[in-house]
Write a protein that holds these residues in place. Structure first.
Motif, PDB file in Angstrom:
ATOM      1  N   LEU A 217      14.171  10.935   8.167  1.00 14.83           N
ATOM      2  CA  LEU A 217      13.361  12.122   8.455  1.00 14.83           C
ATOM      3  C   LEU A 217      11.882  11.764   8.474  1.00 14.83           C
ATOM      4  O   LEU A 217      11.421  10.914   7.697  1.00 14.83           O
ATOM      5  CB  LEU A 217      13.640  13.200   7.401  1.00 14.83           C
ATOM      6  N   PRO A 218      11.088  12.400   9.338  1.00 14.42           N
ATOM      7  CA  PRO A 218       9.692  11.986   9.526  1.00 14.42           C
ATOM      8  C   PRO A 218       8.696  12.593   8.545  1.00 14.42           C
ATOM      9  O   PRO A 218       7.511  12.306   8.637  1.00 14.42           O
ATOM     10  CB  PRO A 218       9.386  12.453  10.949  1.00 14.42           C
ATOM     11  N   PHE A 219       9.145  13.467   7.627  1.00 16.87           N
ATOM     12  CA  PHE A 219       8.185  14.198   6.805  1.00 16.87           C
ATOM     13  C   PHE A 219       8.095  13.679   5.372  1.00 16.87           C
ATOM     14  O   PHE A 219       7.781  14.436   4.458  1.00 16.87           O
ATOM     15  CB  PHE A 219       8.523  15.698   6.801  1.00 16.87           C
ATOM     16  N   ALA A 220       8.367  12.406   5.138  1.00 19.24           N
ATOM     17  CA  ALA A 220       8.185  11.830   3.803  1.00 19.24           C
ATOM     18  C   ALA A 220       6.728  11.961   3.379  1.00 19.24           C
ATOM     19  O   ALA A 220       5.805  11.933   4.206  1.00 19.24           O
ATOM     20  CB  ALA A 220       8.604  10.364   3.802  1.00 19.24           C
ATOM     21  N   GLY A 221       6.507  12.078   2.086  1.00 15.70           N
ATOM     22  CA  GLY A 221       5.152  12.271   1.593  1.00 15.70           C
ATOM     23  C   GLY A 221       4.274  11.044   1.717  1.00 15.70           C
ATOM     24  O   GLY A 221       3.075  11.153   1.980  1.00 15.70           O
ATOM     25  N   VAL A 222       4.869   9.852   1.537  1.00 13.40           N
ATOM     26  CA  VAL A 222       4.070   8.624   1.576  1.00 13.40           C
ATOM     27  C   VAL A 222       4.809   7.535   2.333  1.00 13.40           C
ATOM     28  O   VAL A 222       6.046   7.493   2.366  1.00 13.40           O
ATOM     29  CB  VAL A 222       3.731   8.109   0.156  1.00 13.40           C
ATOM     30  N   HIS A 223       4.016   6.652   2.944  1.00 16.17           N
ATOM     31  CA  HIS A 223       4.516   5.389   3.463  1.00 16.17           C
ATOM     32  C   HIS A 223       4.384   4.338   2.365  1.00 16.17           C
ATOM     33  O   HIS A 223       3.398   4.316   1.619  1.00 16.17           O
ATOM     34  CB  HIS A 223       3.704   4.929   4.674  1.00 16.17           C
ATOM     35  N   ILE A 224       5.366   3.451   2.300  1.00 17.54           N
ATOM     36  CA  ILE A 224       5.280   2.277   1.427  1.00 17.54           C
ATOM     37  C   ILE A 224       5.349   1.066   2.343  1.00 17.54           C
ATOM     38  O   ILE A 224       6.403   0.768   2.919  1.00 17.54           O
ATOM     39  CB  ILE A 224       6.432   2.253   0.401  1.00 17.54           C
TER      40      ILE A 224
ATOM     41  N   ALA B 181       0.840  -1.195   0.000  1.00 19.59           N
ATOM     42  CA  ALA B 181       0.000   0.000   0.000  1.00 19.59           C
ATOM     43  C   ALA B 181       0.877   1.247   0.000  1.00 19.59           C
ATOM     44  O   ALA B 181       1.834   1.344   0.777  1.00 19.59           O
ATOM     45  CB  ALA B 181      -0.930   0.010   1.208  1.00 19.59           C
ATOM     46  N   ILE B 182       0.538   2.183  -0.885  1.00 20.36           N
ATOM     47  CA  ILE B 182       1.162   3.505  -0.904  1.00 20.36           C
ATOM     48  C   ILE B 182       0.183   4.449  -0.221  1.00 20.36           C
ATOM     49  O   ILE B 182      -0.899   4.717  -0.746  1.00 20.36           O
ATOM     50  CB  ILE B 182       1.444   3.965  -2.347  1.00 20.36           C
ATOM     51  N   VAL B 183       0.553   4.943   0.957  1.00 10.21           N
ATOM     52  CA  VAL B 183      -0.389   5.682   1.803  1.00 10.21           C
ATOM     53  C   VAL B 183       0.219   7.028   2.184  1.00 10.21           C
ATOM     54  O   VAL B 183       1.375   7.087   2.623  1.00 10.21           O
ATOM     55  CB  VAL B 183      -0.716   4.880   3.082  1.00 10.21           C
ATOM     56  N   PRO B 184      -0.529   8.137   2.032  1.00 10.79           N
ATOM     57  CA  PRO B 184      -0.005   9.444   2.443  1.00 10.79           C
ATOM     58  C   PRO B 184       0.368   9.476   3.918  1.00 10.79           C
ATOM     59  O   PRO B 184      -0.365   8.965   4.770  1.00 10.79           O
ATOM     60  CB  PRO B 184      -1.170  10.400   2.140  1.00 10.79           C
ATOM     61  N   ASN B 185       1.516  10.061   4.197  1.00  8.20           N
ATOM     62  CA  ASN B 185       2.027  10.171   5.554  1.00  8.20           C
ATOM     63  C   ASN B 185       1.360  11.345   6.262  1.00  8.20           C
ATOM     64  O   ASN B 185       1.391  12.478   5.776  1.00  8.20           O
ATOM     65  CB  ASN B 185       3.546  10.365   5.511  1.00  8.20           C
ATOM     66  N   ARG B 186       0.787  11.069   7.399  1.00  8.78           N
ATOM     67  CA  ARG B 186       0.075  12.106   8.152  1.00  8.78           C
ATOM     68  C   ARG B 186       0.980  13.271   8.532  1.00  8.78           C
ATOM     69  O   ARG B 186       0.529  14.409   8.649  1.00  8.78           O
ATOM     70  CB  ARG B 186      -0.534  11.477   9.407  1.00  8.78           C
ATOM     71  N   ARG B 187       2.259  13.008   8.720  1.00  6.14           N
ATOM     72  CA  ARG B 187       3.205  14.043   9.129  1.00  6.14           C
ATOM     73  C   ARG B 187       3.927  14.667   7.937  1.00  6.14           C
ATOM     74  O   ARG B 187       4.779  15.535   8.112  1.00  6.14           O
ATOM     75  CB  ARG B 187       4.228  13.447  10.101  1.00  6.14           C
ATOM     76  N   GLY B 188       3.608  14.216   6.731  1.00  5.56           N
ATOM     77  CA  GLY B 188       4.333  14.678   5.564  1.00  5.56           C
ATOM     78  C   GLY B 188       3.864  16.012   5.030  1.00  5.56           C
ATOM     79  O   GLY B 188       2.743  16.464   5.302  1.00  5.56           O
ATOM     80  N   ILE B 189       4.726  16.627   4.225  1.00  8.64           N
ATOM     81  CA  ILE B 189       4.400  17.925   3.633  1.00  8.64           C
ATOM     82  C   ILE B 189       3.353  17.773   2.532  1.00  8.64           C
ATOM     83  O   ILE B 189       2.529  18.669   2.322  1.00  8.64           O
ATOM     84  CB  ILE B 189       5.683  18.577   3.082  1.00  8.64           C
TER      85      ILE B 189
END
Length: 246
Positions: A202-209, A130-138
């Motif tokens: 770094l914690p601000f990646a746009g997506v989790h894989i 799953a490619i999921v938007p990161n809640r902490r991402g920009i």
């Protein structure tokens, strides 16, 4: 909550979308380098990423939810994309070896039922990614990209959701450390942003894989059986035989 398929197509035809696809493809390919002989199913809007596998895998299909809409894919070949009900996929049980979710979980009104349907069609030895938007991402802070729509997730939220739906996370990755800015300098330096972000965690990646495996023996909620109550009846006088003296 779903974004229109035309908006998704337009985003991936822009320079920012092309860069995003390239960076996410690197993360996908790091976990799935060889798909030869596999049946691959993409759900959501997976077509920008299924090109990694289409030539090598045995079968490659794209399913797009009815609320989003569907576009022909690939454009110059027989269609491999279909409009579906995301909670009732037109596949038999355990039919897919790999399932890729892109713009799916965050857009779904019922992500738990969506993942349970994915569980049904995934083979026991299969993998789901799953490619999921990161809640902490920009990228989730702006609605100029598809990753700014729907519900973003933190890593702990994804883990909880997967475990509730009979999956076990097996591998993690991140992508899109570069800011979602169409400026030439940012796009040219995207690879450097990814290297630095991954090296420093770094914690601000746009997506989790996230890659997950299927729990073949899923837990089943125990049902407590109620003992059958037998009503207590009040005593009744039994009729007695009467004898008559003659």
């Amino acid at each position: 909550m779903a974004i229109d398929v035309i908006d998704l197509r337009d985003f991936y035809s822009q320079r920012l979308g092309i860069v995003a696809r390239r960076l996410i493809n690197r993360g996908i390919q790091a976990h799935w380098p060889n798909m030869e002989g596999q049946c691959v199913v993409g759900l959501g809007y997976p077509t920008p990423y299924l090109g990694l596998f289409r030539e090598d895998c045995e079968r490659c299909i794209a399913f797009m939810p009815a609320a989003q809409g569907v576009l022909k894919w690939p454009t110059a070949r027989p269609a491999l994309a279909s409009l579906v009900n995301e909670f009732s996929l037109p596949l038999q049980d355990a039919a897919a070896d790999r399932i890729l979710l892109v713009h799916a979980l965050e857009m779904s009104d019922d992500p738990e039922n969506l993942l349970r349907e994915v569980w049904r069609v995934l083979s026991p030895s299969g993998r789901m990614m799953a490619i999921v938007p990161n809640r902490r991402g920009i990228w989730t802070r702006t609605d100029t990209t598809p990753f700014g729509h729907g519900r973003p997730y933190s890593r702990s939220q994804i883990t909880q959701l997967l475990r509730q739906t009979w999956f076990t996370p097996s591998a993690w990755g991140e992508a899109l450390f570069v800011p979602p800015i169409n400026g030439s300098w940012f796009l040219r330096s995207a690879a450097a942003w990814e290297r630095v972000g991954a090296a420093l965690s770094l914690p601000f990646a746009g997506v989790h894989i996230v890659e997950a495996t299927k729990q073949v023996y899923r837990p089943i909620a125990a049902k407590r059986e109620h003992s059958r109550l037998i009503p207590v009846l009040p005593p009744v006088l039994a009729p007695s035989s009467c004898s008559t003296d003659e």
